[in-house]
Design an enzyme around this catalytic site. Structure first.
Site, short mmCIF file in Angstrom:
data_model
loop_
_atom_site.label_atom_id
_atom_site.label_comp_id
_atom_site.label_asym_id
_atom_site.label_seq_id
_atom_site.Cartn_x
_atom_site.Cartn_y
_atom_site.Cartn_z
CD1 TRP A 107 26.80 -14.51 17.00
CD2 TRP A 107 28.18 -16.10 16.29
NE1 TRP A 107 26.76 -14.51 15.63
CE2 TRP A 107 27.59 -15.48 15.17
CE3 TRP A 107 29.07 -17.15 16.08
CZ2 TRP A 107 27.89 -15.86 13.85
CZ3 TRP A 107 29.37 -17.53 14.77
CH2 TRP A 107 28.78 -16.89 13.68
CG ASP A 175 31.86 -12.27 20.33
OD1 ASP A 175 32.20 -11.29 19.65
OD2 ASP A 175 31.37 -13.32 19.84
CE LYS A 199 29.53 -10.14 12.07
NZ LYS A 199 29.52 -10.95 13.26
#
Ligand SMILES: *Cc1c(COP(=O)(O)O)cnc(C)c1O
Length: 366
Positions: A107, A175, A199
């Site tokens: 990511w 993030d 999530k």
């Protein structure tokens, strides 16, 4: 009703009381005679829903008043572009600005690749040399860097930053997709925090952005309206139709979290859950954690067979995932790029779910 323990990295488990409340309110939310999906986003029925979601998030995360909370779409992946556009974008023809990024996995790499379209990306450190199984020491940011980006919790490899790096005057961006609300995090140390909801917050389709007010107005004139923080902030996330139902479910999740005692209380449970698995992996003859101790995630716990023969290892993994699923423990396969197994144990995974997994692992090991 059948409910499994879902160890998926995302979309992931939601607390049962949230699903039950949503089901009870499905056709008639708050006496409005409508479901939240059918409401006008500008109506008197929806306004209290989005306001309450924001208030709860501010309270639970202790978000300082000089930060704005935005409910956007496009996932964390769109933030990989929006952040450089708004914080490091330049008018056509002007020289590119520089950003600093620490590469801690897939990511982070995606955030770097997207930013490189608009800015000069300086990868200050990377843990690629050891398959991303640790968080590297963060080098200081160059003073002329527009921002410094880190990926707080690395969902795929199961690492987490052991501490918030000090980047001085350079705005720190993170993030927080798989780490948000899992433990207390000092928002005031960051300039911008973003998280896809699927999530630890709610359903896919909503992205939460928490941004310090002084960073709102940095987008050059050519940036499309939908990608501008200034416009979304000015319109209070209602420039266009926001993801109404997702925002409503996030509100229910936050209410549930507050009823659990808030972030500190859930963090204690999360530490207990993670310790059960990590302690077992220390002594297991069959599996181990590939992640360095001081970099281990509370939320995503990969484990791999100690078996070194690739065919035998693959056979163990396949049998584990299949037999676990038959026992009601689902989505335990590791990321397709990494292999092995991974248990994602977000806030909604109860302690009993982790204990059930542990009992299964002990039995499997024989
Ligand atoms: C899941 C995830 C993403 C991607 O999120 P999308 O909402 O699918 O774009 C990005 N970063 C991290 C850390 C993630 O866990």
């Amino acid at each position: 009703m059948k409910r499994v323990y879902n160890f998926s990295p995302g979309p992931s488990m939601l607390p049962l009381p949230v699903l039950e409340k949503a089901a009870a309110e499905m056709a008639d939310a708050n006496g409005s005679g409508q479901s939240v999906m059918e409401m006008s986003h500008r109506s008197k029925d929806f306004k209290p829903i989005i306001e309450r979601t924001e208030t709860l998030l501010r309270e639970l995360m202790k978000i300082p008043p000089n930060y704005r909370v935005l409910f956007l779409q496009g996932g964390a992946s769109l933030q990989f572009a929006m952040i450089p556009l708004n914080l490091a974008g330049v008018e056509a023809g002007a020289p590119k600005k520089k950003i600093t990024l620490v590469d801690t996995g897939i990511w982070a790499k995606k955030a770097a690749d997207e930013a490189a379209k608009y800015a000069g990306v300086d990868i200050a450190a990377s843990s690629k040399d050891k398959a991303y199984t640790y968080i590297p020491a963060p080098p200081p940011a160059a003073a002329d860097s527009a921002y410094y980006h880190i990926t707080w919790n690395n969902t795929i490899v199961g690492t987490k930053w052991p501490a918030i790096p000090d980047t001085g005057a350079v705005p720190l961006v993170t993030d927080l997709s798989s780490g948000i609300l899992s433990e207390p995090i000092d928002v005031s140390r960051f300039a911008l925090v973003y998280a896809g909801a699927q999530k630890n917050l709610g359903p896919a389709g909503t992205t939460v952005v928490i941004i310090r007010e002084d960073l709102l107005n940095g987008a050059p004139s050519w940036v499309p309206a939908m990608l501008r923080y200034d416009i979304h902030a000015k319109e209070a996330s209602m420039y266009n139709t926001p993801p109404c139902y997702g925002i409503y479910i996030i509100g229910l999740v936050l209410e549930w979290l507050r009823n659990q005692g808030g972030v500190e209380a859930i963090a204690a449970v999360n530490r207990e859950k993670a310790a059960l698995l990590y302690d077992y992996l220390e002594t297991s003859a069959m599996f181990f954690s590939p992640v360095e101790k001081n970099s281990r995630s509370l939320m995503n716990i990969p484990f791999v067979p100690r078996e070194s023969d690739p065919d035998k290892k693959a056979a163990i993994e396949k049998r584990f995932v299949t037999e676990a699923a038959a026992a009601g423990l689902v989505n335990l396969a590791g990321h397709r790029l990494v292999g092995g197994m991974r248990a994602s144990i977000y806030n909604a995974m109860p302690l009993e779910g982790v204990k059930a997994l542990l009992a299964f692992m002990e039995k499997f090991e024989g």
